[in-house]
Design a protein around this motif. Sequence first.
Motif, PDB file in Angstrom:
ATOM      1  N   PHE A 122      -3.989  -1.799  -9.218  1.00 22.20           N
ATOM      2  CA  PHE A 122      -3.159  -1.014  -8.060  1.00 22.20           C
ATOM      3  C   PHE A 122      -3.434   0.393  -8.205  1.00 22.20           C
ATOM      4  CE2 PHE A 122       0.980   0.188  -6.064  1.00 22.20           C
ATOM      5  CZ  PHE A 122       0.757  -0.184  -4.881  1.00 22.20           C
ATOM      6  N   THR A 145      -2.831   9.704  11.655  1.00 24.28           N
ATOM      7  CA  THR A 145      -3.333   8.292  11.654  1.00 24.28           C
ATOM      8  C   THR A 145      -3.242   7.793  13.148  1.00 24.28           C
ATOM      9  OG1 THR A 145      -3.504   6.219  10.545  1.00 24.28           O
ATOM     10  CG2 THR A 145      -1.085   6.915  11.340  1.00 24.28           C
ATOM     11  N   ARG A 177      -1.713  -9.673   3.170  1.00 30.29           N
ATOM     12  CA  ARG A 177      -2.546  -8.285   3.180  1.00 30.29           C
ATOM     13  C   ARG A 177      -2.022  -7.354   4.362  1.00 30.29           C
ATOM     14  NH1 ARG A 177      -5.584  -4.939   0.638  1.00 30.29           N
ATOM     15  NH2 ARG A 177      -7.519  -4.075   1.806  1.00 30.29           N
ATOM     16  N   CYS A 200      -9.280  -0.650   9.522  1.00 29.10           N
ATOM     17  CA  CYS A 200      -8.040  -1.008   9.287  1.00 29.10           C
ATOM     18  C   CYS A 200      -7.090  -1.312  10.502  1.00 29.10           C
ATOM     19  CB  CYS A 200      -7.431  -0.362   8.175  1.00 29.10           C
ATOM     20  SG  CYS A 200      -8.234   0.499   6.790  1.00 29.10           S
ATOM     21  N   GLN A 201      -6.938   0.055  11.259  1.00 27.79           N
ATOM     22  CA  GLN A 201      -6.083  -0.136  12.409  1.00 27.79           C
ATOM     23  C   GLN A 201      -6.398  -0.722  13.038  1.00 27.79           C
ATOM     24  OE1 GLN A 201      -4.408   1.520   9.994  1.00 27.79           O
ATOM     25  NE2 GLN A 201      -3.090   2.876  11.617  1.00 27.79           N
ATOM     26  N   THR A 238       0.784  -1.115  -0.111  1.00 33.87           N
ATOM     27  CA  THR A 238      -0.026   0.000  -0.124  1.00 33.87           C
ATOM     28  C   THR A 238       0.950   1.247   0.215  1.00 33.87           C
ATOM     29  OG1 THR A 238      -0.167   0.281   2.387  1.00 33.87           O
ATOM     30  CG2 THR A 238      -1.819  -1.003   1.440  1.00 33.87           C
ATOM     31  N   VAL A 239       0.584   2.085  -0.802  1.00 29.48           N
ATOM     32  CA  VAL A 239       1.243   3.456  -0.855  1.00 29.48           C
ATOM     33  C   VAL A 239       0.337   4.676  -0.374  1.00 29.48           C
ATOM     34  CG1 VAL A 239       2.365   4.925  -2.876  1.00 29.48           C
ATOM     35  CG2 VAL A 239       2.786   2.522  -2.738  1.00 29.48           C
ATOM     36  N   PHE A 270      -6.379   8.685   3.876  1.00 26.88           N
ATOM     37  CA  PHE A 270      -5.874   7.325   4.085  1.00 26.88           C
ATOM     38  C   PHE A 270      -6.889   6.609   3.033  1.00 26.88           C
ATOM     39  CE2 PHE A 270      -6.058   8.934   8.659  1.00 26.88           C
ATOM     40  CZ  PHE A 270      -4.807   9.305   8.567  1.00 26.88           C
ATOM     41  N   PHE A 303      -3.437  -4.104   6.305  1.00 30.21           N
ATOM     42  CA  PHE A 303      -4.578  -3.315   6.849  1.00 30.21           C
ATOM     43  C   PHE A 303      -4.131  -1.785   7.277  1.00 30.21           C
ATOM     44  CE2 PHE A 303      -5.546  -7.747   7.745  1.00 30.21           C
ATOM     45  CZ  PHE A 303      -6.579  -7.795   6.771  1.00 30.21           C
ATOM     46  N   GLU A 304      -3.149  -1.661   8.063  1.00 33.20           N
ATOM     47  CA  GLU A 304      -2.724  -0.292   8.404  1.00 33.20           C
ATOM     48  C   GLU A 304      -2.516   0.761   7.438  1.00 33.20           C
ATOM     49  OE1 GLU A 304       0.925  -0.523  10.175  1.00 33.20           O
ATOM     50  OE2 GLU A 304       0.714   1.270  11.492  1.00 33.20           O
ATOM     51  N   ARG A 305      -3.354   2.023   7.901  1.00 35.11           N
ATOM     52  CA  ARG A 305      -3.271   2.943   6.906  1.00 35.11           C
ATOM     53  C   ARG A 305      -2.470   4.153   7.312  1.00 35.11           C
ATOM     54  NH1 ARG A 305      -6.308   0.912   2.612  1.00 35.11           N
ATOM     55  NH2 ARG A 305      -5.652  -1.001   3.347  1.00 35.11           N
ATOM     56  N   GLY A 306      -1.898   5.251   6.681  1.00 35.44           N
ATOM     57  CA  GLY A 306      -1.894   6.362   6.939  1.00 35.44           C
ATOM     58  C   GLY A 306      -0.060   6.474   7.278  1.00 35.44           C
ATOM     59  N   GLU A 307       0.392   7.524   7.860  1.00 32.64           N
ATOM     60  CA  GLU A 307       1.589   7.560   7.920  1.00 32.64           C
ATOM     61  C   GLU A 307       2.500   6.482   8.772  1.00 32.64           C
ATOM     62  OE1 GLU A 307      -0.643   9.581   9.311  1.00 32.64           O
ATOM     63  OE2 GLU A 307       0.018  10.558  11.094  1.00 32.64           O
ATOM     64  N   GLU A 345      -5.407  -4.456  12.339  1.00 32.07           N
ATOM     65  CA  GLU A 345      -3.900  -4.578  12.746  1.00 32.07           C
ATOM     66  C   GLU A 345      -3.743  -4.914  14.045  1.00 32.07           C
ATOM     67  OE1 GLU A 345      -2.317  -3.920   9.536  1.00 32.07           O
ATOM     68  OE2 GLU A 345      -0.373  -4.766  10.397  1.00 32.07           O
ATOM     69  N   THR A 376     -11.204   3.967   8.326  1.00 30.95           N
ATOM     70  CA  THR A 376      -9.724   3.630   8.676  1.00 30.95           C
ATOM     71  C   THR A 376      -9.483   3.068   9.855  1.00 30.95           C
ATOM     72  OG1 THR A 376      -9.241   5.369   6.984  1.00 30.95           O
ATOM     73  CG2 THR A 376      -7.531   4.713   8.661  1.00 30.95           C
ATOM     74  N   THR A 417      -4.354   6.791  -0.952  1.00 28.81           N
ATOM     75  CA  THR A 417      -3.551   5.372  -0.723  1.00 28.81           C
ATOM     76  C   THR A 417      -3.926   4.535  -2.024  1.00 28.81           C
ATOM     77  OG1 THR A 417      -3.725   5.800   1.673  1.00 28.81           O
ATOM     78  CG2 THR A 417      -3.265   3.669   0.759  1.00 28.81           C
ATOM     79  N   ARG A 418      -2.791   3.945  -2.557  1.00 30.30           N
ATOM     80  CA  ARG A 418      -2.728   3.040  -3.424  1.00 30.30           C
ATOM     81  C   ARG A 418      -2.707   1.730  -2.935  1.00 30.30           C
ATOM     82  NH1 ARG A 418      -1.836   3.886  -8.693  1.00 30.30           N
ATOM     83  NH2 ARG A 418      -1.430   6.316  -8.301  1.00 30.30           N
TER      84      ARG A 418
END
Lengths: 221, 287, 381
Positions: C22, C365, A60, C287-288, A36-37, C186, A62-66, C291, C284, C190-191
Amino acid sequence: MTKKTSIRMSGLGGQGVVTAAHILGSAATRDGLVSTVNPFFGAEKRLAPAESYVRVSSDRIFERGEILFPNVIMIFHPHVISLGKCYTMPFFAGLQPGGLMLVNGDSAPELSQDEREALKRLDAKLYYFPATKLALEVGGTDLATNMAMLGGLIEITHIVSWPGITDALAERFGGGKFVASATTAALDDALKSKYEKISQLLEQNMAVMQAVGPTIKEVTF
Amino acid sequence: MSKPMLKMTTAFADVMPAEYVELVQNGPFGKGYGVADLGSFKELIEEHPLCAGCGLALAVRLIMASLPTPEDTVVVGSTGCSSLAFPQIALQNIHSLFGNQNAVASGLKRALKLRFPDKHKDVLVVAGDGATADIGLDMVMHSWFRGEKLATIMLDNEAYANTGGQESGMSPEGCVLNMAPTGKKFKKIALPEIARESGCAYVASVTPVQPRKLEKAVRRAILVAREVGPTYVQIFVPCPTNFKFKPQETLAKAKQKEKDQTYPLREFITPEAQAYLAALEGGGKHD
Amino acid sequence: MPEQKVVAPEFMFTEAAREEQFITGSEAVREAVRRANVDMAVSYPITPQSESMHLVGDIWAEGYIKDYYRGENEFAVMSAVAGAAMGGVRVFTATGGPGTMRALEMFPTWVGARLPIVCAFFTRGINSPLTIQPDTIEMAHLLDTGMIMLHAEDAQDLYDMILKAFIIAEQTEVHIPVGVFADGFFVTHTRDKVRVAPADIKLPPYKPYSAPVPVMDMENVPFRQMRDPFVMKSNYVSYAAHASWQQEVLAAAERARPFIRQYLGGLIEVENEQADVLVLAGGTAVCQSREAIAMAREEGIEAGLIKIKSLRPFPGEELRALTAKAKAVIVPEFNRVGWLSRELRNVVQNPDRVVAGPRVFGGMTMPPDLILSEIRRYARE
């Protein structure tokens, strides 16, 4: 736990950290990895701090952001360190044990005694190479600084393959409209105008990447 | 409107309201009536709840009798006194919010163009001076800048009448109104001139004193908006309630302002609109 | 105009072969709209939304959309799409943050006018000093506009939800707007891998006369809408008309539940719900949380996840049942006010079990570690 590499790219607006992150993520995807970018920037433009975050994993993500806890930090401009033009202070904040730092510079970045000790405790490795100089000499434009940075990353980490990066580069510049941000799109056109042909652009960029290897120097703490 | 649309369902004929039956039997749809025919057909506007002597109500009645093709006209209104009258008209009409009438109309006109590419669907914006010149001015002007094919009509009673007579940008300088207790400090907004400079192909300011002249301006605005570009008509509609004159004096007030040129009447037509109108009006029924 | 074959929504959503791309969230918007048979789109720039509506403009230029323009501000844009929807066409637009607030007056009127508009909201902070960074606080302001609100976790969700939103919104018994929300940057920037249907198929066109209210085209009755404008008066009939219409609009959102279940597989998504400690999140924060839950598992701690996909209608009964036995329900949020935890407290038994946090705001984030430490704390209790 699956192996995940988190790469934080810090540079100045206009240097291509967004593009470099995209190409790296795209190359990882081509290599069969998951990536992910995401770019992060303020409303500022040229020369303002710009960061991009690339996560590469076999699984996979999941984590997003900085990326707060990177394994790799890439510094596209010496001012990121000397003028604090990044989102974290010091520039290596959050670096994971055994982490790597790649710095664009003709000479080793100046570090305080405290910083040296902190990096030593982390068992971190710090490399520098003249990315902008190589971009100018080999690619004929400082806009290829990001290519040199990617070249250095691949040389040191082998995180993506050379065929993967070649294909990703062709996809990025070989046509097809790409939009990361409006400003990036505008810069694309400026860059394209510097080359008569896209193929020449691709060749030059690859040449810049591959020229980095012999110039890499390591700093010991 | 396709022809069989306005037809009485026989089973319901005995329970339909009288004014609806009249509309079906003697309405203006497809007839090409004008203000000269008033009194001989069932008008589009039903009884309205506006004040006695309301100049705006008279103007709405005249506008409704001036439509070139009422059967294919949709009205977009705005908040204000006119929003009390529009639910009473026999045309599909939209009240959205205060000031957004030209933005709503832009979307509507484009949608109708997509759905009925071979037909003129006239979208007529009718709103007050507050809606047009104050709170909605950016959207009014941007619809002109974009060249939206809309006819915009301002019912100018020179105040926010529905909320109790406050100063608007169209109030005359010096006029004492609510929120301007010591008199208005700036000039009436020159919206006809602004319209001309903002891309309108046809601009007119009129009063209900001369119904045929009003009709001509409204028809021209609608026709030019079909083919040439945006148009604007400003109608002076004196308000007896807030300007405190007798209901029977409404037309006299308008006449007085026409005469002393405190409400100047004008007409701006671009050469393109002029040529278009000349071709249309060559053998027209009205003028 | 590109050749596209009309397919049934079910085919588009489930059977059609999908290609993995992507792409960014903004590009996922373009791909959804490309396949949505949209008649008209109106745009206005605001970070972090701008790229999505540029790209929608690009596919208009390619012929996938019939009409498109840049409006003069968000209020005007939301007004224009309302006018277009009243004229009987399928419309799309997007905004976010201050743009949402600028346009706020329009949203309850979309619902009252029964307009099946699909609008994407890319959330960002709305406070002063000015910020462009992600923050979901604007969603708190939209909870009671009456529109359906879906919250996308990632670009894949965003793509799927936009396409499905049109089908849910346009059901005659629903026929109210759907807001598809995604966290700015986010998701938008985000790609990620997104699986999309082929570009040569599209949804069936909107049927204007399926609307439960007259279309403003003078081609359907009634065109005399009312004899007496009772709605503006102060009398019993007027109050009754307004009250019953507001209830009807609420009921329309309730009637969307079966369609949300049918197309999105439910108003929520659940994993490991028998765990003592649950995490409830949207966008988002999901997602966090995923994780954090994986990190907890490494430490031998089990935690469950409830992903909320539909905020309006709100899955109150589902949440009440799911949380009945939990020791704690942790609600991580990307805003200062904690509106999701408030919503949850209103529907669960023993609301003291709702852990209203962690929260981040101002653009950063949420480190999964923050959620992990809450999981650890309540797992040990």
